[in-house]
Write an enzyme that holds these catalytic residues in place. Structure first.
Site, PDB file in Angstrom:
ATOM      1  N   PHE A  21       2.951   7.860 -95.859  1.00  0.00           N
ATOM      2  CA  PHE A  21       2.657   8.142 -97.260  1.00  0.00           C
ATOM      3  C   PHE A  21       2.220   9.584 -97.464  1.00  0.00           C
ATOM      4  O   PHE A  21       2.757  10.315 -98.310  1.00  0.00           O
ATOM      5  CB  PHE A  21       1.577   7.165 -97.730  1.00  0.00           C
ATOM      6  CG  PHE A  21       1.161   7.303 -99.164  1.00  0.00           C
ATOM      7  CD1 PHE A  21       2.094   7.397-100.180  1.00  0.00           C
ATOM      8  CD2 PHE A  21      -0.184   7.321 -99.497  1.00  0.00           C
ATOM      9  CE1 PHE A  21       1.703   7.505-101.517  1.00  0.00           C
ATOM     10  CE2 PHE A  21      -0.592   7.427-100.817  1.00  0.00           C
ATOM     11  CZ  PHE A  21       0.363   7.517-101.828  1.00  0.00           C
ATOM     12  N   ALA A  81      -1.711   7.962 -87.683  1.00  0.00           N
ATOM     13  CA  ALA A  81      -2.909   7.212 -87.296  1.00  0.00           C
ATOM     14  C   ALA A  81      -2.595   5.729 -87.274  1.00  0.00           C
ATOM     15  O   ALA A  81      -1.603   5.268 -87.867  1.00  0.00           O
ATOM     16  CB  ALA A  81      -4.039   7.473 -88.289  1.00  0.00           C
ATOM     17  N   TYR A 151     -12.085   1.224 -87.956  1.00  0.00           N
ATOM     18  CA  TYR A 151     -11.266   2.362 -88.385  1.00  0.00           C
ATOM     19  C   TYR A 151     -12.139   3.582 -88.633  1.00  0.00           C
ATOM     20  O   TYR A 151     -11.856   4.683 -88.143  1.00  0.00           O
ATOM     21  CB  TYR A 151     -10.495   1.988 -89.647  1.00  0.00           C
ATOM     22  CG  TYR A 151      -9.718   3.116 -90.274  1.00  0.00           C
ATOM     23  CD1 TYR A 151      -8.579   3.630 -89.655  1.00  0.00           C
ATOM     24  CD2 TYR A 151     -10.101   3.669 -91.493  1.00  0.00           C
ATOM     25  CE1 TYR A 151      -7.846   4.659 -90.226  1.00  0.00           C
ATOM     26  CE2 TYR A 151      -9.375   4.696 -92.075  1.00  0.00           C
ATOM     27  CZ  TYR A 151      -8.257   5.188 -91.450  1.00  0.00           C
ATOM     28  OH  TYR A 151      -7.547   6.219 -92.020  1.00  0.00           O
ATOM     29  N   GLY A 200       1.053  -7.915-116.921  1.00  0.00           N
ATOM     30  CA  GLY A 200       0.133  -8.444-117.919  1.00  0.00           C
ATOM     31  C   GLY A 200      -0.752  -9.558-117.416  1.00  0.00           C
ATOM     32  O   GLY A 200      -1.216 -10.395-118.200  1.00  0.00           O
TER      33      GLY A 200
END
Length: 325
Positions: A21, A81, A151, A200
């Protein structure tokens, strides 16, 4: 002997995790710069934008050989990572995080120093500071590390090891700790939240008065690119953020506004939400939605002369466009 295929007249910046990402966005930002060639560290062959070059890299671990990817590289941006795993199934999660995020990172960094890399920019995590902040307070770069989960512990240990290696070798170390990152292509809980709003779905989050810091992908990438060369960045820790903190309720309203609709939020008292979440084994999810986690980026701004270039509303608009078109 130098590789005859490597040009010596341009700077080469290795980006690890270049299909991830953050790493993919860093490569995309650098791929059309005239002053450098981004070397995209990937574990498989992929197509790349602009002048980016591919370096097929090993899995992150203590025995990985990075020599080919580091050839002629001036700076490393380390985004690869073992990321935070929601449904962890490893028998010893901390050992798995340490193998990749500590031992793997330090193996790469040692080889980088030996290859003559000048600066190593490490994408860490705000989890090094902790999991939540009290009302009216915020994490700062000067805080002592206080990680809670495996982590966060692995990222804190990697930071400490990198700074020790930097003192030993002279390679400059830069650490950037982002909070939750959102933007085009975001996954996980943030993507699910956007999908709920888009459909919604009524959400019981209309009365949450917490404060959380986020960082848009474009803002984080801009900060990382700044840290590549800024002389004041060397051997420092920087916190990332958008510079505007939101309650969970406000965030949902603004995600909906980015979609051109209204969020359907039911004002359920947070104490009831916490109790219900604990009853179904979702206590951690409730903490992320209901607790505060604020980040003070004043040190980043003052040291680097940096400002987040993209507003929260624009960042949310870009994330939404990538999800719903």
């Amino acid at each position: 002997m130098s590789d005859p295929g490597v040009r010596s007249d341009v700077r080469r910046w290795l980006v690890t995790g270049a299909t991830g990402f953050v790493g993919k966005a860093v490569v995309a930002r650098l791929a059309f710069e005239d002053s450098c060639i981004p070397v995209a560290g990937c574990r498989r062959d992929v197509s790349l934008p602009g002048n980016a070059e591919l370096a097929v890299t090993p899995s992150l671990g203590p025995d990985a050989d990075w020599s080919g990817a580091l050839q002629g590289v001036e700076t490393v941006v380390h985004t690869a990572a073992r990321v935070h795993v929601m449904d962890e199934d490893a028998a010893d999660p901390l050992a798995e995080y340490r193998r990749a995020n500590v031992e793997g990172t330090l193996a790469l960094a040692r080889q980088a120093a030996q290859a003559g890399v000048r600066r190593f920019v490490f994408v860490s995590s705000i989890k090094v500071n902790g999991e939540q902040t009290a009302t009216g307070s915020a994490f700062s770069a000067a805080d002592a590390p206080a990680p809670v989960d495996p982590y966060g512990v692995s990222k804190a240990e990697a930071e400490a090891g990198l700074f020790a290696l930097g003192r030993e070798t002279g390679m400059e170390i830069v650490v950037v700790r982002p909070p939750l990152v959102y933007g085009p292509g975001v996954g996980g809980n943030f993507a699910r939240m956007m999908q709920w709003v888009a459909r919604g779905v009524p959400l019981p989050l209309g009365a949450v008065d917490n404060r959380r810091s986020l960082v848009g992908l474009d803002n984080l990438v801009d900060l990382l690119v700044t840290c590549l060369e800024h002389p004041a960045a060397a051997n420092r820790v920087f916190l990332a953020g958008d510079g505007e903190d939101l309650s969970t309720t406000d965030l949902l309203h603004r995600v909906a506004a980015a979609m051109g609709r209204r969020a359907r939020l039911v004002p359920v008292p947070p104490v009831l939400l916490r109790a219900g979440a604990r009853a179904v084994g979702r206590g951690e999810m409730a903490r992320r939605l209901l607790d505060s986690l604020q980040v003070d980026i004043s040190h980043t701004r003052e040291t680097l002369g940096w400002e987040p270039p993209v507003s929260v509303d624009e960042g949310l608009r870009r994330a939404v466009v990538s999800l719903v078109g």
